[in-house]
Design a protein around this motif. Structure first.
Motif, PDB file in Angstrom:
ATOM      1  N   PHE A   1       3.159   2.381   3.840  1.00  0.00           N
ATOM      2  CA  PHE A   1       3.922   3.380   4.585  1.00  0.00           C
ATOM      3  C   PHE A   1       3.260   3.680   5.933  1.00  0.00           C
ATOM      4  CE2 PHE A   1       5.161   7.695   5.726  1.00  0.00           C
ATOM      5  CZ  PHE A   1       6.541   7.603   5.624  1.00  0.00           C
TER       6      PHE A   1
ATOM      7  N   LEU B   1       1.204   1.847   7.701  1.00  0.00           N
ATOM      8  CA  LEU B   1       1.227   0.726   8.643  1.00  0.00           C
ATOM      9  C   LEU B   1       2.635   0.391   9.124  1.00  0.00           C
ATOM     10  CD1 LEU B   1      -1.379  -1.823   7.260  1.00  0.00           C
ATOM     11  CD2 LEU B   1      -1.545  -0.421   9.313  1.00  0.00           C
ATOM     12  N   GLU B   2       3.594   0.436   8.212  1.00  0.00           N
ATOM     13  CA  GLU B   2       4.911  -0.093   8.568  1.00  0.00           C
ATOM     14  C   GLU B   2       5.918   0.975   8.979  1.00  0.00           C
ATOM     15  OE1 GLU B   2       4.992  -3.183   8.954  1.00  0.00           O
ATOM     16  OE2 GLU B   2       3.113  -3.598   7.892  1.00  0.00           O
ATOM     17  N   LYS B   3       5.629   2.229   8.687  1.00  0.00           N
ATOM     18  CA  LYS B   3       6.658   3.244   8.938  1.00  0.00           C
ATOM     19  C   LYS B   3       6.252   4.315   9.942  1.00  0.00           C
ATOM     20  CE  LYS B   3       9.684   1.490   6.490  1.00  0.00           C
ATOM     21  NZ  LYS B   3      10.894   0.984   7.107  1.00  0.00           N
ATOM     22  N   THR B   4       4.969   4.498  10.175  1.00  0.00           N
ATOM     23  CA  THR B   4       4.580   5.629  11.018  1.00  0.00           C
ATOM     24  C   THR B   4       4.182   5.177  12.419  1.00  0.00           C
ATOM     25  OG1 THR B   4       2.254   5.510  10.417  1.00  0.00           O
ATOM     26  CG2 THR B   4       3.659   6.822   8.996  1.00  0.00           C
TER      27      THR B   4
ATOM     28  N   THR C   1       1.548   6.290  13.754  1.00  0.00           N
ATOM     29  CA  THR C   1       0.108   6.056  13.631  1.00  0.00           C
ATOM     30  C   THR C   1      -0.167   4.596  13.287  1.00  0.00           C
ATOM     31  OG1 THR C   1      -0.044   8.291  12.754  1.00  0.00           O
ATOM     32  CG2 THR C   1      -1.970   6.885  12.480  1.00  0.00           C
TER      33      THR C   1
ATOM     34  N   PHE D   1       1.743   2.062  13.901  1.00  0.00           N
ATOM     35  CA  PHE D   1       2.081   1.267  15.089  1.00  0.00           C
ATOM     36  C   PHE D   1       0.884   1.234  16.033  1.00  0.00           C
ATOM     37  CE2 PHE D   1       3.972   0.607  19.272  1.00  0.00           C
ATOM     38  CZ  PHE D   1       4.968  -0.326  19.024  1.00  0.00           C
TER      39      PHE D   1
ATOM     40  N   PHE E   1       2.224  -8.840  18.421  1.00  0.00           N
ATOM     41  CA  PHE E   1       3.357  -8.006  18.030  1.00  0.00           C
ATOM     42  C   PHE E   1       4.652  -8.761  18.337  1.00  0.00           C
ATOM     43  CE2 PHE E   1       2.194  -3.167  18.216  1.00  0.00           C
ATOM     44  CZ  PHE E   1       1.669  -3.260  16.942  1.00  0.00           C
TER      45      PHE E   1
ATOM     46  N   HIS F   1       8.641  -4.905  19.438  1.00  0.00           N
ATOM     47  CA  HIS F   1       7.618  -3.852  19.416  1.00  0.00           C
ATOM     48  C   HIS F   1       7.030  -3.671  20.815  1.00  0.00           C
ATOM     49  CE1 HIS F   1       8.020  -4.037  15.206  1.00  0.00           C
ATOM     50  NE2 HIS F   1       6.775  -3.813  14.835  1.00  0.00           N
TER      51      HIS F   1
ATOM     52  N   TYR G   1       7.321   4.308  21.902  1.00  0.00           N
ATOM     53  CA  TYR G   1       7.358   4.298  20.435  1.00  0.00           C
ATOM     54  C   TYR G   1       7.189   5.694  19.845  1.00  0.00           C
ATOM     55  CZ  TYR G   1       2.356   5.042  20.527  1.00  0.00           C
ATOM     56  OH  TYR G   1       1.132   5.592  20.742  1.00  0.00           O
TER      57      TYR G   1
ATOM     58  N   GLY H   1       6.610  11.472  13.809  1.00  0.00           N
ATOM     59  CA  GLY H   1       5.605  10.472  13.445  1.00  0.00           C
ATOM     60  C   GLY H   1       6.127   9.330  12.598  1.00  0.00           C
ATOM     61  N   ILE H   2       7.433   9.319  12.313  1.00  0.00           N
ATOM     62  CA  ILE H   2       7.998   8.221  11.528  1.00  0.00           C
ATOM     63  C   ILE H   2       8.800   7.306  12.456  1.00  0.00           C
ATOM     64  CG2 ILE H   2       9.486   7.598   9.582  1.00  0.00           C
ATOM     65  CD1 ILE H   2       7.017   9.189   8.770  1.00  0.00           C
ATOM     66  N   MET H   3       8.458   6.042  12.437  1.00  0.00           N
ATOM     67  CA  MET H   3       9.123   5.086  13.309  1.00  0.00           C
ATOM     68  C   MET H   3      10.549   4.821  12.825  1.00  0.00           C
ATOM     69  SD  MET H   3       6.959   3.978  15.662  1.00  0.00           S
ATOM     70  CE  MET H   3       7.705   2.475  16.252  1.00  0.00           C
ATOM     71  N   ASN H   4      11.432   4.603  13.771  1.00  0.00           N
ATOM     72  CA  ASN H   4      12.773   4.143  13.438  1.00  0.00           C
ATOM     73  C   ASN H   4      12.917   2.739  14.023  1.00  0.00           C
ATOM     74  OD1 ASN H   4      15.459   3.589  13.201  1.00  0.00           O
ATOM     75  ND2 ASN H   4      16.136   5.663  13.738  1.00  0.00           N
ATOM     76  N   TYR H   5      12.598   1.752  13.207  1.00  0.00           N
ATOM     77  CA  TYR H   5      12.574   0.388  13.729  1.00  0.00           C
ATOM     78  C   TYR H   5      13.966  -0.141  14.059  1.00  0.00           C
ATOM     79  CZ  TYR H   5       7.560  -0.153  13.241  1.00  0.00           C
ATOM     80  OH  TYR H   5       6.207  -0.011  13.397  1.00  0.00           O
TER      81      TYR H   5
END
Ligand code: ATP
Ligand code: MG
Lengths: 348, 516
Positions: free
Chosen positions: A204, A206-209, A211, A213, B350, B354, B361, B370-374
């Motif tokens: 989670f 590594l792939e979702k936050t 932080t 990234f 990357f 990305h 980002y 703090g949650i990425m939306n890829y």
């Protein structure tokens, strides 16, 4: 061949190759490989007790593997997992012994104490790397020795001069009556759920936050990360702390699960160092670490049965295990041949 | 006619993507053969096939008439093929000599014989006019010298055929002149050269023949003396093209970037920017002309927060940004196309998607709490890829796998898309094909017309002259003069860049004439 198939095929073939070469070694030194592998198999899956103990062995490997892999993804080589594990072990045991609290506070507190201790222990090399560019490999190696001897001193203090502390309170224990009844009183404990949860946590982060990234970006290219406004130093320290927290949790597994106490150690447990192999076997991905830990833990524990059941000396057993791991680590050779095979097929 | 190299019907695939399709290239002994094509056309790929880095899926390679199978670069070396890559492959903290002999060490009783090697390197460098300092560390020498080291590396291994992949992209005009002389020298000594460049003028100047590829397909080979830049450009793109930059007069308004009495030192503490003053207004493009190493990099790094200033002040639209962190500078409204795209511009491992989100980002909607939306990362990436014509299989392709020019387009897209108050473009068109250069110039002018400030750094005088509304000449860490493109000439700029005040110079020349 689709990529997915190759990804599964490669480790399978690697294990088979390792087993074959291991068999040759056993034959060459005059032992029966069939009996040897039967003993290995029984040592892993023989009965409910061995299965329980196998999973118990895998549990700390999962966490030490995650610790190494996480740091690695950020471009850091944390060789100090062993030391972070030891301080985590002590911290968990201390909290487990020293306090009288209801379980729903006591157990989480002991677990968190281990993670915090491991994280703090890793904070030091992270800080030195970030602020003074001291290489983390050197610092973490030194910190292992400091951890070993410091925890020994502390354990003697807590144990009133004895070598082993009192057992932790039941309110801080990960012991599972349910697992015990299912596995013929193996030491399998609830810690496996914590370890698996941490696999998810690493994935989670590594792939979702954001932080994750940043951590990955810093690991690949510090200059570009700085250009993009990331705080490189903060990320280096953070990565070490998270890695150390995983390592500390591995210590908690031993303190609160397997052993229920802390004892003075003559040397390292090896779990931290084996975490490096586990991480590499798993290509530093969370799911890969699960695979690596299962393989490593199962082989390590199952192999204990080979001298007893098949009269194969411990040395040969070590060679055989090493060969299997060697072939898995060389997976890319197999990948290469698979790709060649693929091309030929397509050409026809 | 005798060919030293023949590549016949070469095909190279990356997964399902065809990078080279039925390309034929025949190199005569003693010629300079240019290879021309748009960004991503497959030039580097073709040369990597010849150098043994990639295996072709189809086709035949002949060296001196004999069919060969170049399975790896060692085989290429043994066949006398040497390559100077688009991005140098040198070990930064090794010396020049160590880099040259790396992988090919002369040993005496098991010990590397550095002295002998240095001697051999010395005689080679004399022979071809390749001036290098054999004991200097790579990290301390100029790009031009690094390139000479790469050339020496190939000659040291006995190369007869040299491949140059965009050798002039990272050089200053002076260094380019030197390189061209070196190439001519190499030809005189009987070597043959394949030259990749996007600069049509260079092709016209030095090459004997040109092979053109378009989107991976071989289009054909023409004789340089029988063609012209326009024909080459249309062969390359596949339609009639017109590459003149059109722009209206600028309407500059308030000051956007104001740099006052700026002093910046390099890592050794040597002053590189000395009391520099500079203003860029909203709605104008200010070009900085100067010879590399006169403080340009330090100036830009100081503005963007990558380097601490010693004294002086920098502000954007009245907001002080002196010694602010890069993130703060970015948020104040600065976009930055960095000089070194591999060091600062991209995280090569990357995915390109990305990378396109590298500056945004952390903000809504790319991420929340703090949650990425890829998914949003992909949306943004696809938009930039489409609008800036970034040729890639998709946003998930690693940045490393993009051609040099397409990497650059992705960076430019990322920075312009944020619509910054001040856009700093350092060598923005380095390594781009003529069409892409034109496209990028239009984007810069568009930003200007939207009332944004643009600071352009370029080593190419015609780029500075064509695109800028005002030109500031930098010399020895100071802006020595600011001129209007209409009212100056390349000659005058050249003199100013060399540190000669033009008026003084006129006087001096007058004196000289009087004396004679
Ligand atoms: N390793 C790789 N994997 C996948 N695709 C690749 C790889 N290398 C190159 N490509 C693709 O092949 C195409 C040709 O790339 P190449 O680098 O040969 O272009 P080029 O003509 O040298 O362009 P430029 O002038 O921009 O350097 C590009 O679309 C690129 O994305
Ligand atoms: Mg190229």
């Amino acid at each position: 061949m689709p990529n997915r198939v190759v990804n599964i095929l490669v480790p399978v073939i690697s294990v088979i190759l390792g087993l074959l070469v291991g068999a040759v070694v056993m034959l060459a030194s005059g032992y029966d490989p069939v009996a040897g592998y039967a003993a290995l198999w029984n040592g892993i899956f023989g009965d409910s007790y061995t299965i329980g103990e196998t999973i118990r062995t895998i549990t700390p490997y999962l966490l030490s593997g995650l610790a190494v892999a996480f740091a690695f993804r950020t471009g850091l080589f944390n060789i100090g997992v062993e030391g972070q594990l030891l301080v985590g072990w002590f911290a968990a045991a201390y909290v487990g012994i020293a306090f009288d609290l209801p379980m729903y506070i006591h157990l989480p507190l002991a677990i968190i104490a281990a993670a915090v201790a491991g994280g703090l222990w890793a904070f030091i090399p992270g800080l030195l790397k970030a602020k003074l560019q001291v290489h983390e490999v050197i610092v973490t190696i030194m910190m292992n020795y400091i951890a070993l001897h410091t925890t020994n001193v502390l354990i003697r203090m807590v144990a009133n001069g004895k070598e082993t502390t009192a057992p932790i309170k039941e309110t801080a224990s990960l012991k599972s009556a349910f697992f015990e009844s299912m596995t013929d009183f193996s030491r399998l404990h609830y810690g496996i759920f914590i370890a698996l949860a941490m696999v998810l946590v690493m994935w989670f982060i590594l792939e979702k936050t954001t932080t994750g990234f940043e951590l990955k970006a810093v690991g690949f290219n510090k200059h570009a990360s700085e250009y993009a406004g990331m705080n490189v130093n903060k990320n280096i320290i953070l990565s070490m702390v998270i890695s150390g927290a995983f390592a500390g949790l591995a210590g908690a597994m031993e303190a609160l699960g397997t052993f229920q106490y802390a004892s003075v150690k003559g040397g390292f447990t090896g779990i931290g160092f084996d975490g490096i192999a586990v991480a590499l076997l798993g290509a530093n991905t969370p799911l890969g670490v699960v695979f690596g830990a299962v393989l490593f833990g199962a082989l390590k524990f199952g192999a204990l049965n080979m001298p007893n059941a098949a009269d194969i000396p411990v040395e040969i057993v070590s060679i055989v295990i090493a060969l299997i791991i060697f072939f898995v680590a060389c997976g890319y050779i197999i990948r290469y041949f698979l790709e060649k095979l693929n091309k030929k097929k397509e050409a026809k | 006619m005798e060919y030293v190299i023949e590549m016949l019907g070469i095909r190279k695939e990356f997964g399902s993507f065809v990078a080279n399709d039925n390309i034929t290239l025949q190199l005569k002994k003693g010629e300079i053969h240019a290879l021309l094509g748009e960004n991503g056309a497959g030039k580097s790929t073709l040369m990597n096939v010849l150098f043994g880095l990639y295996q072709p899926e189809a086709g035949e390679i002949k060296v001196n008439g004999k069919t060969v199978n170049i399975t790896d670069p060692n085989v290429a070396n043994d066949l006398g093929i040497g390559m100077v890559h688009q991005h140098f492959m040198l070990v930064e903290n090794f010396t020049v000599t160590e880099n040259i002999i790396l992988g090919n060490e002369l040993t005496k009783g098991g010990v590397i014989d550095i002295k002998d090697a240095a001697k051999k390197i010395h005689s080679l460098s004399e022979m071809y006019g390749l001036a290098v300092d054999p004991y200097a560390k790579i990290e301390d020498i100029s790009v031009g010298m690094q390139q000479r080291v790469e050339i020496l590396k190939t000659l040291y291994r006995g190369a007869e055929i040299l491949i140059f992949d965009e050798p002039t992209a990272s050089l200053t005009p002076q260094e380019i002149v030197e390189l061209i002389q070196i190439m001519k020298r190499l030809i005189q000594e009987g070597k043959s050269i394949i030259l990749i460049t996007h600069k049509l003028k260079e092709i016209m100047d030095v090459s004997d023949r040109v092979t053109v590829i378009r989107k991976g397909e071989g289009i054909g080979t023409v004789i340089t003396s029988e063609t012209n830049p326009n024909e080459l450009a249309s062969l390359m793109v596949g339609r009639q093209v017109d590459f003149t930059t059109v722009k209206d007069e600028a309407n500059p308004t308030d000051d956007a970037l104001v740099v006052k009495n700026l002093v910046v030192t390099d890592y050794r503490g040597v002053e590189k920017v000395k009391n520099l003053n500079l203003t860029v207004r909203k709605g104008e493009i200010l070009g900085i002309a100067g010879i590399d190493g006169n403080g340009q990099s330090e100036l830009i790094e100081a503005i963007t927060g990558l380097r601490k200033t010693k004294s002086g002040s920098i502000s954007i639209n009245g907001q002080d940004i002196t010694n602010k962190k890069p993130r703060k500078v970015t948020e104040t409204g600065v976009g930055h196309i960095p000089q070194d795209r591999h060091k600062h511009g991209l995280v090569l491992d990357f995915p390109i998607g990305h990378n396109i989100a590298l500056q945004t980002y952390y903000v809504d909607p790319i991420s929340k709490n703090g949650i990425m939306n890829y998914g949003k990362v992909s949306d943004l990436a696809q938009k930039i890829i489409r609008e800036y014509d970034v040729r890639t299989q998709g946003e998930h392709t690693p940045a490393r796998a993009l051609s040099g020019g397409n990497q650059q387009k992705a960076i430019i897209g990322r920075e312009i898309e944020r619509n910054p108050e001040l856009l700093i473009a350092a060598l923005p068109t380095r390594g781009l094909d003529v069409g892409a250069i034109e496209f990028i110039h239009q984007r810069l002018i568009e930003q200007r017309d939207k009332g944004k400030a643009v600071l352009l750094l370029s080593f190419e005088l015609d780029e500075v002259m064509n695109v800028s509304d005002r030109i500031a000449v930098i010399y020895d860490g100071q802006i020595v003069d600011t001129l209007l493109p209409k009212e100056t000439t390349e000659q005058e700029l050249g003199l100013l860049m060399a540190g000669q005040n033009t008026r003084e110079n006129v006087v001096k020349q007058g004196d000289k004439e009087n004396a004679e």
